[in-house]
Scaffold this active site. Structure first.
Site, short mmCIF file in Angstrom:
data_model
loop_
_atom_site.label_atom_id
_atom_site.label_comp_id
_atom_site.label_asym_id
_atom_site.label_seq_id
_atom_site.Cartn_x
_atom_site.Cartn_y
_atom_site.Cartn_z
N ARG A 227 47.05 43.69 46.62
CA ARG A 227 47.08 42.24 47.13
C ARG A 227 48.27 42.47 48.11
O ARG A 227 49.27 43.09 47.65
CB ARG A 227 47.69 41.64 45.80
CG ARG A 227 46.27 41.45 44.97
CD ARG A 227 46.29 40.28 44.04
NE ARG A 227 45.16 40.38 43.12
CZ ARG A 227 45.07 39.68 41.99
NH1 ARG A 227 45.58 38.74 41.71
NH2 ARG A 227 43.74 39.67 41.41
N ARG B 81 54.90 42.21 40.10
CA ARG B 81 54.09 41.78 41.20
C ARG B 81 54.18 43.05 42.04
O ARG B 81 55.20 43.27 42.86
CB ARG B 81 54.67 40.31 41.82
CG ARG B 81 53.93 39.96 42.72
CD ARG B 81 54.47 38.58 43.30
NE ARG B 81 54.60 37.49 42.23
CZ ARG B 81 53.63 36.77 41.92
NH1 ARG B 81 52.62 36.82 42.46
NH2 ARG B 81 53.78 35.97 40.82
N GLU C 236 52.05 35.45 32.93
CA GLU C 236 50.65 35.63 33.08
C GLU C 236 50.20 36.89 32.75
O GLU C 236 50.84 37.84 33.59
CB GLU C 236 50.26 35.06 34.54
CG GLU C 236 48.55 35.10 34.81
CD GLU C 236 48.34 34.57 36.29
OE1 GLU C 236 49.05 34.06 36.79
OE2 GLU C 236 47.35 35.08 36.56
N SER D 293 43.66 35.87 33.59
CA SER D 293 43.31 34.60 34.09
C SER D 293 41.76 34.64 34.03
O SER D 293 41.16 35.50 34.40
CB SER D 293 43.55 34.52 35.38
OG SER D 293 43.37 33.50 36.10
N ARG E 222 50.96 44.91 33.87
CA ARG E 222 51.78 43.76 33.17
C ARG E 222 51.73 44.15 31.53
O ARG E 222 52.48 43.82 30.87
CB ARG E 222 51.30 42.47 33.45
CG ARG E 222 51.46 42.21 34.83
CD ARG E 222 51.27 40.49 35.20
NE ARG E 222 51.84 40.36 36.54
CZ ARG E 222 51.56 39.13 37.03
NH1 ARG E 222 51.00 38.22 36.40
NH2 ARG E 222 51.97 38.96 38.41
#
Length: 423
Positions: free
Chosen positions: A261, A276, A348, A351, A390
């Site tokens: 990403r 991130r 988070e 999802s 994560r």
RNA sequence: GGAGAGGUGGCCGAGUGGUCGAAGGCGCUCGCCUGGAAAGUGAGUAACAUCCCAAAAGGUGUUCGAGGGUUCGAAUCCCUCCCUCUCCGCCA
């Protein structure tokens, strides 16, 4: 993509449904385009029909050795008229398609109202955050002595990359293994190895394109490729342009892949550590289901993701995302947030979304409904189960000892060659 | 990378300019036959868009890998691209 029939039959309804997301649909502009499309298409169809009849008449006349000069002439003029109408129709249709592709999914009625993440609704918690007798460190401070190297990654790649070495690299692998084993053995998913480079059409199918081009990494070449931002893309594209027999549903698919990403909109956000990254691993769950089963499947799939956190004994909470925070392709999303002691908050880690027929329509992914005998769109769901990087962060922070060593969660011990502590 | 052969409906497969959305087969559905089944036998069986519309039925259009071209008319001829297979070369 939304149902074009719905867009025509209930434009104001669609507009007000999308307004929940804060999305403004220009009803008048769309209605005008649609009106124009209709008249052009009727005219084009009429001309084509005439042309076809004329051409057929030529063939018949020729077989009877009659004179065809007049028919040829009228065919020619029909063709010329058709050509100009077709050009207009094409341009109108391109505008309509572009507009349709820009529309997000319609939200499920159960999605809470709200503009941004502050309005997300917590639906449950699991586990109790541990009390530390010392000041807990963050995963960077804990990881660096154990082989987490941002400088080395920076030299070869830049910011938002990491190198993991030794036991940390093994722990990372162990986490992915645990997740895959859990989902394949306990939850009934089929494991897949998939391409990490996909074409643009695949990303259009799952909704990343055309709207979110700037979030993707594109690879030069002819044809160009995109690096997958999630295994949702290749897994969901498995059913692209397929008509599935009803007994094949639900399809439950899992893959462990890297994800890429650009994080274009996240400058300055989460710059420290592994939260991130431009590249991270994820174990992704995808379900392809009958439409009537998709909301039950969303609960089930979310539970499967939760089971990973439970297996790791990491405290977490489940949020029902509000209207403004739900992704464009999704009709309803649950986020799983894991407790990070150093930040003293939930972050988070998964999802889980029901996209209903939004992706299926773009992909032309269908099943043969025995009740109607027709090919009908499936519903697609996806969820992280979980983000591996994560998860590593969460294990480091939650299992840290006063001396900076890291305990190994019971569920991971078998994958860590008997190690009980990272030091 | 080089040479060759291909891509047609749910599947296999015929079709080289015209009454072709496409023979034939398989599969599937419904019937006949049968005590029941198999075999046999008859019929049906693409998708999408659009118009009309309460719905059903129906009309029209598009689709033979994708896009463009030639033509009154293209599955069929021409161009570009993609993919598959075989052989050769290179390579983890």
């Amino acid at each position: 993509m939304l149902d074009p029939k719905l867009l025509r039959s209930d434009l104001p309804g669609v507009a007000s449904a999308l307004a929940r997301r804060g999305f403004v649909l220009d009803v008048a502009a769309f209605a005008a385009l649609e009106e124009r499309r209709k008249s052009l298409q009727i005219e084009a169809d009429r001309l084509r029909s005439e042309r076809n009849a004329n051409a057929k008449a030529v063939g018949i006349a020729k077989s009877k050795a009659l004179d065809v000069a007049a028919l040829l002439a009228s065919g020619e003029s029909l063709g010329a008229g058709l050509q100009s109408i077709e050009k207009d129709l094409e341009s109108v249709q391109a505008q309509i398609t572009a507009l349709q592709m820009s529309l997000p999914n319609i939200l499920d009625a159960s999605v809470p109202d709200g503009r941004d993440e502050s309005c997300n609704v917590e639906v449950r918690r699991w586990g109790v955050p541990r009390e530390f007798a010392f000041q807990p460190k963050d995963h960077v401070a804990l990881g660096e002595p154990l082989g987490m190297d941002f400088e080395a990654a920076g030299r070869m790649s830049g910011a938002r990359f990491v190198v993991l070495s030794g036991k940390l690299a093994k722990l990372h692998r162990a986490l992915a293994q645990l997740m895959l084993d859990l989902h394949t053995k306990e939850h009934g998913y089929r494991e897949n190895y998939v391409p990490y480079l996909v074409n643009a059409a695949a990303l259009v199918g799952t909704g990343q394109l055309p709207k979110f081009e700037q979030d993707q990494f594109a690879v030069r070449g002819d044809p160009g490729f995109y690096l997958i931002p999630t295994a949702e893309v290749p897994l969901t594209n498995l059913v692209r342009e397929q008509i599935l027999a009803p007994e094949r549903l639900p399809l439950k698919l899992v893959a462990h892949t890297p994800c890429f990403r650009s994080e274009a909109g996240a400058a300055g956000k989460d710059t420290r550590g592994m939260i991130r990254q431009h590249q991270f691993d994820k174990v992704e769950l995808v379900q392809i289901v009958r439409p009537e089963a998709s909301y039950a499947a969303l609960e089930e799939l979310t539970g499967h993701a939760e089971n990973v956190l439970k297996a790791l004994e990491l405290p977490f909470r489940v949020l029902s995302l509000c209207a403004g925070d739900t992704g464009a392709s999704s009709a309803k999303t649950y986020d799983l947030e894991v407790w990070l002691p150093a930040q003293r908050r939930y972050r988070e880690i998964s999802s889980c979304s029901n996209c209903e027929s939004f992706q299926a329509r773009r992909l032309q992914a269908r099943w043969r409904n025995p009740a109607t005998g027709k090919a009908e769109l499936v519903h697609t769901l996806n969820g992280s189960g979980l983000a591996v990087g994560r998860a590593l962060v969460a294990v480091l922070e939650n299992y840290q000892q006063a001396d900076g060593s890291i305990g190994i969660p019971t569920a991971l011990k078998g994958y860590m060659g008997g190690d009980t502590l990272l030091r």
